[in-house]
Scaffold this motif. Structure first.
Motif, PDB file in Angstrom:
ATOM      1  N   GLY A 114      21.515  -4.893  34.247  1.00  0.00           N
ATOM      2  CA  GLY A 114      20.634  -5.425  33.211  1.00  0.00           C
ATOM      3  C   GLY A 114      19.522  -4.489  32.800  1.00  0.00           C
ATOM      4  N   TYR A 115      19.559  -3.265  33.286  1.00  0.00           N
ATOM      5  CA  TYR A 115      18.566  -2.268  32.893  1.00  0.00           C
ATOM      6  C   TYR A 115      19.035  -1.529  31.648  1.00  0.00           C
ATOM      7  N   GLU A 116      18.079  -0.853  31.017  1.00  0.00           N
ATOM      8  CA  GLU A 116      18.409   0.041  29.906  1.00  0.00           C
ATOM      9  C   GLU A 116      18.164   1.475  30.367  1.00  0.00           C
ATOM     10  N   ALA A 117      19.220   2.270  30.350  1.00  0.00           N
ATOM     11  CA  ALA A 117      19.132   3.661  30.784  1.00  0.00           C
ATOM     12  C   ALA A 117      19.398   4.584  29.604  1.00  0.00           C
ATOM     13  N   GLY A 118      18.469   5.495  29.348  1.00  0.00           N
ATOM     14  CA  GLY A 118      18.660   6.492  28.307  1.00  0.00           C
ATOM     15  C   GLY A 118      19.397   7.699  28.865  1.00  0.00           C
ATOM     16  N   ARG A 119      20.298   8.252  28.070  1.00  0.00           N
ATOM     17  CA  ARG A 119      21.050   9.436  28.491  1.00  0.00           C
ATOM     18  C   ARG A 119      20.977  10.497  27.407  1.00  0.00           C
ATOM     19  N   TYR A 120      20.658  11.703  27.830  1.00  0.00           N
ATOM     20  CA  TYR A 120      20.669  12.853  26.931  1.00  0.00           C
ATOM     21  C   TYR A 120      21.684  13.841  27.494  1.00  0.00           C
ATOM     22  N   VAL A 121      22.779  14.047  26.760  1.00  0.00           N
ATOM     23  CA  VAL A 121      23.859  14.899  27.240  1.00  0.00           C
ATOM     24  C   VAL A 121      24.335  15.805  26.108  1.00  0.00           C
ATOM     25  N   SER A 122      25.004  16.888  26.472  1.00  0.00           N
ATOM     26  CA  SER A 122      25.629  17.766  25.489  1.00  0.00           C
ATOM     27  C   SER A 122      26.807  18.467  26.164  1.00  0.00           C
ATOM     28  N   PRO A 123      27.809  18.902  25.413  1.00  0.00           N
ATOM     29  CA  PRO A 123      27.900  18.767  23.958  1.00  0.00           C
ATOM     30  C   PRO A 123      28.376  17.370  23.552  1.00  0.00           C
ATOM     31  N   ALA A 124      28.277  17.076  22.266  1.00  0.00           N
ATOM     32  CA  ALA A 124      28.785  15.809  21.741  1.00  0.00           C
ATOM     33  C   ALA A 124      30.277  15.957  21.456  1.00  0.00           C
ATOM     34  N   SER A 125      31.014  14.871  21.614  1.00  0.00           N
ATOM     35  CA  SER A 125      32.458  14.914  21.390  1.00  0.00           C
ATOM     36  C   SER A 125      32.842  14.487  19.980  1.00  0.00           C
ATOM     37  N   PHE A 126      32.147  13.495  19.420  1.00  0.00           N
ATOM     38  CA  PHE A 126      32.555  12.937  18.141  1.00  0.00           C
ATOM     39  C   PHE A 126      31.510  13.111  17.042  1.00  0.00           C
ATOM     40  N   CYS A 127      30.261  12.827  17.339  1.00  0.00           N
ATOM     41  CA  CYS A 127      29.216  12.963  16.332  1.00  0.00           C
ATOM     42  C   CYS A 127      27.930  13.431  17.007  1.00  0.00           C
ATOM     43  N   TYR A 128      27.070  14.038  16.232  1.00  0.00           N
ATOM     44  CA  TYR A 128      25.848  14.625  16.777  1.00  0.00           C
ATOM     45  C   TYR A 128      24.985  13.588  17.481  1.00  0.00           C
ATOM     46  N   GLU A 129      24.932  12.368  16.927  1.00  0.00           N
ATOM     47  CA  GLU A 129      24.012  11.349  17.442  1.00  0.00           C
ATOM     48  C   GLU A 129      24.337  10.905  18.864  1.00  0.00           C
ATOM     49  N   PHE A 145      12.999  12.672  24.781  1.00  0.00           N
ATOM     50  CA  PHE A 145      11.838  12.114  25.475  1.00  0.00           C
ATOM     51  C   PHE A 145      11.054  11.160  24.568  1.00  0.00           C
ATOM     52  N   LEU A 146      10.829  11.557  23.318  1.00  0.00           N
ATOM     53  CA  LEU A 146      10.104  10.698  22.381  1.00  0.00           C
ATOM     54  C   LEU A 146      10.862   9.393  22.141  1.00  0.00           C
ATOM     55  N   TYR A 147      12.151   9.516  21.916  1.00  0.00           N
ATOM     56  CA  TYR A 147      12.997   8.359  21.616  1.00  0.00           C
ATOM     57  C   TYR A 147      13.043   7.386  22.790  1.00  0.00           C
ATOM     58  N   PHE A 148      13.291   7.904  23.988  1.00  0.00           N
ATOM     59  CA  PHE A 148      13.405   7.028  25.154  1.00  0.00           C
ATOM     60  C   PHE A 148      12.067   6.379  25.508  1.00  0.00           C
ATOM     61  N   LEU A 149      10.974   7.084  25.296  1.00  0.00           N
ATOM     62  CA  LEU A 149       9.657   6.506  25.573  1.00  0.00           C
ATOM     63  C   LEU A 149       9.371   5.356  24.617  1.00  0.00           C
ATOM     64  N   ASP A 150       9.634   5.574  23.324  1.00  0.00           N
ATOM     65  CA  ASP A 150       9.376   4.528  22.339  1.00  0.00           C
ATOM     66  C   ASP A 150      10.268   3.304  22.567  1.00  0.00           C
ATOM     67  N   LYS A 151      11.473   3.521  23.043  1.00  0.00           N
ATOM     68  CA  LYS A 151      12.403   2.415  23.273  1.00  0.00           C
ATOM     69  C   LYS A 151      12.175   1.746  24.635  1.00  0.00           C
ATOM     70  N   LYS A 152      11.223   2.270  25.394  1.00  0.00           N
ATOM     71  CA  LYS A 152      10.824   1.674  26.681  1.00  0.00           C
ATOM     72  C   LYS A 152      12.012   1.501  27.632  1.00  0.00           C
ATOM     73  N   VAL A 153      12.809   2.559  27.774  1.00  0.00           N
ATOM     74  CA  VAL A 153      13.951   2.490  28.687  1.00  0.00           C
ATOM     75  C   VAL A 153      13.455   2.380  30.127  1.00  0.00           C
ATOM     76  N   ASP A 154      14.292   1.827  30.981  1.00  0.00           N
ATOM     77  CA  ASP A 154      13.941   1.671  32.392  1.00  0.00           C
ATOM     78  C   ASP A 154      14.131   2.958  33.179  1.00  0.00           C
ATOM     79  N   ALA A 155      15.031   3.818  32.703  1.00  0.00           N
ATOM     80  CA  ALA A 155      15.280   5.096  33.370  1.00  0.00           C
ATOM     81  C   ALA A 155      15.885   6.061  32.365  1.00  0.00           C
ATOM     82  N   VAL A 156      15.707   7.342  32.621  1.00  0.00           N
ATOM     83  CA  VAL A 156      16.328   8.394  31.821  1.00  0.00           C
ATOM     84  C   VAL A 156      17.242   9.199  32.731  1.00  0.00           C
ATOM     85  N   LEU A 157      18.499   9.326  32.322  1.00  0.00           N
ATOM     86  CA  LEU A 157      19.481  10.134  33.044  1.00  0.00           C
ATOM     87  C   LEU A 157      19.620  11.437  32.269  1.00  0.00           C
ATOM     88  N   LEU A 158      19.079  12.503  32.830  1.00  0.00           N
ATOM     89  CA  LEU A 158      18.862  13.747  32.100  1.00  0.00           C
ATOM     90  C   LEU A 158      19.739  14.861  32.642  1.00  0.00           C
TER      91      LEU A 158
END
Length: 425
Positions: A65-80, A128-141
């Protein structure tokens, strides 16, 4: 900026290349208010297995039930898809909003005589800006390149660091020996912050242990001797594992294929034991999370008849793990390879490693400026394979091979993650 203008800006910024070092990212983030200092971050480095290990963790966070932000690369399908919270990728509107903010800050830096941030530095700041504004519970970096001088290593106080499997890749930047590469990866360790490591080779292990000792880091290795593999097939695996603290996980099911994913899962379980100091994880959430975890392009089955798999193996270590999977499941089958790689990869060694399970290979040219021409790859393949064919575009080549091969044959597409997008068209 609208979406087109945003992507054009990112395209122009590619001219700044990839620069190892933290001065620029520190300057950028300082001007943006240092959002990274207000996030709870799990930081992972490694040659292979970073994304898979984080996929297990992200799936468990979601099940709990947590929200976890993930920042990964490269992208497979679209940049977002580089920026996601649970299974949801960033919207184009949010991407434009945050990138415009970063663009203005980058322009201010240049006016003040500073270097323009690289694309990876800007993306890191955006996450970092995006995950902070969205108030995620954790960031998987996930690190981009190496660790010690990677832009993501700007963070000061992660709640846990993880080092995945270490092998040879990016040797022009990270060093020519496993010890040198491990030293760069171990650069993400922070004083007093607990860390988990994949069960790496003794050469890498010694370097990681020394770095942890110097920084007073509580370090746990995922111990493969405590893994009991109960079953492994083309549907996934079932295993049991006893963590370093004595916690036992029995009959754990995972859908990601290959024995190496069992060991990635063991590292994820050790990480969860550390994260229990900050989060509540029920046993059923862990089990469901592991079973549902997926990571596109990593030994992914893309056809049942004939059997076809796509794998992002792009270095010798990845090729070795792919070979082990084929040896375990398809010893008496005819296997046909379709391979394409980027020009900075050790493709001669990959070709040699994979040749023990097939004597037939099609070479293609992946998308992107760094792609190795199929003709160059074909020439490198001829000493190892009886039949070498230049296959044109991947999509056309794959369809041709599917038509020509028998129903009992096996097709394996590997070499770069960009293939997944091309295969889906």
């Amino acid at each position: 900026m609208n979406y087109q203008a945003t992507m054009e800006f990112i395209g122009r910024a590619n001219k700044f290349g990839s620069i190892l070092g933290l001065d620029n990212i520190r300057e950028l983030l300082n001007r943006l208010g240092n959002p990274q200092d207000r996030l709870k971050i799990v930081h992972i480095a490694g040659t292979n297995g970073k994304g898979s290990t984080l996929a297990f963790l992200a799936s468990v966070f979601k099940e709990q039930g947590y929200e976890a932000g993930r920042y990964v690369s490269p992208a497979s399908f679209c940049y977002e898809e580089k920026f996601r919270i649970n299974d949801e990728i960033i919207t184009k509107e949010d991407l434009c909003f945050y990138m415009e903010k970063i663009k203005k800050t980058a322009e201010e830096m240049v006016r003040d005589g500073k270097e323009h941030p690289t694309v990876f530095e800007m993306e890191t700041a955006l996450s970092f800006l995006y995950f902070l504004d969205k108030k995620v519970d954790a960031v998987l970096l996930e690190t981009g390149l190496g660790g010690r001088l990677d832009a993501t290593n700007v963070i000061k106080h992660p709640i846990c660091t993880v080092i995945a499997s270490i092998g040879y890749d990016h040797t022009q930047y990270l060093g020519s020996t496993i010890q040198e590469i491990a030293g760069e990866k171990a650069g993400i360790l922070k004083k007093g912050c607990p860390a988990v490591s994949y069960d790496n080779t003794s050469e890498a292990r010694e370097v990681i242990e020394k770095a942890a000792e110097e920084k007073n880091v509580p370090l746990i290795f995922a111990d493969t001797s405590r893994v009991t593999i109960l079953s492994e097939n083309l549907e996934g695996s079932v295993f049991s594992y006893v963590c370093a603290d004595g916690t036992e996980y029995r009959n754990m099911e995972i859908g990601m294929l290959g024995e190496h994913q069992i060991f990635n899962a063991a590292a994820a379980l050790e990480t969860i034991q550390i994260l229990k100091k900050s989060y509540i994880f029920r046993q059923d959430s862990i089990r469901k999370g592991f079973k549902k975890a997926r990571w596109d392009g990593r030994l992914q089955r893309i056809s049942a008849v004939p059997a076809a798999f796509c794998d992002g193996a792009h270095n010798p270590d990845g090729a070795q793990k792919l070979l082990q999977f084929l040896q375990k499941n398809f010893t008496n089958k005819k296997i046909i390879y379709i391979m394409g790689v980027l020009s900075d990869k050790d493709y001669p060694q990959m070709l040699e490693i994979m040749s023990s399970m097939s004597d037939e290979i099609y070479t293609v040219t992946p998308e992107g400026d760094r792609a190795l021409p199929s003709g160059v790859l074909a020439e490198a393949a001829r000493p190892f394979y009886r039949k070498v064919t230049e296959g044109g575009s991947l999509g056309e080549c794959y369809q041709q091979v599917k038509k020509e091969c028998g129903q009992d044959d096996v097709i394996v597409v590997f070499g770069t993650l960009s293939f997944l997008k091309e295969l889906r068209g």
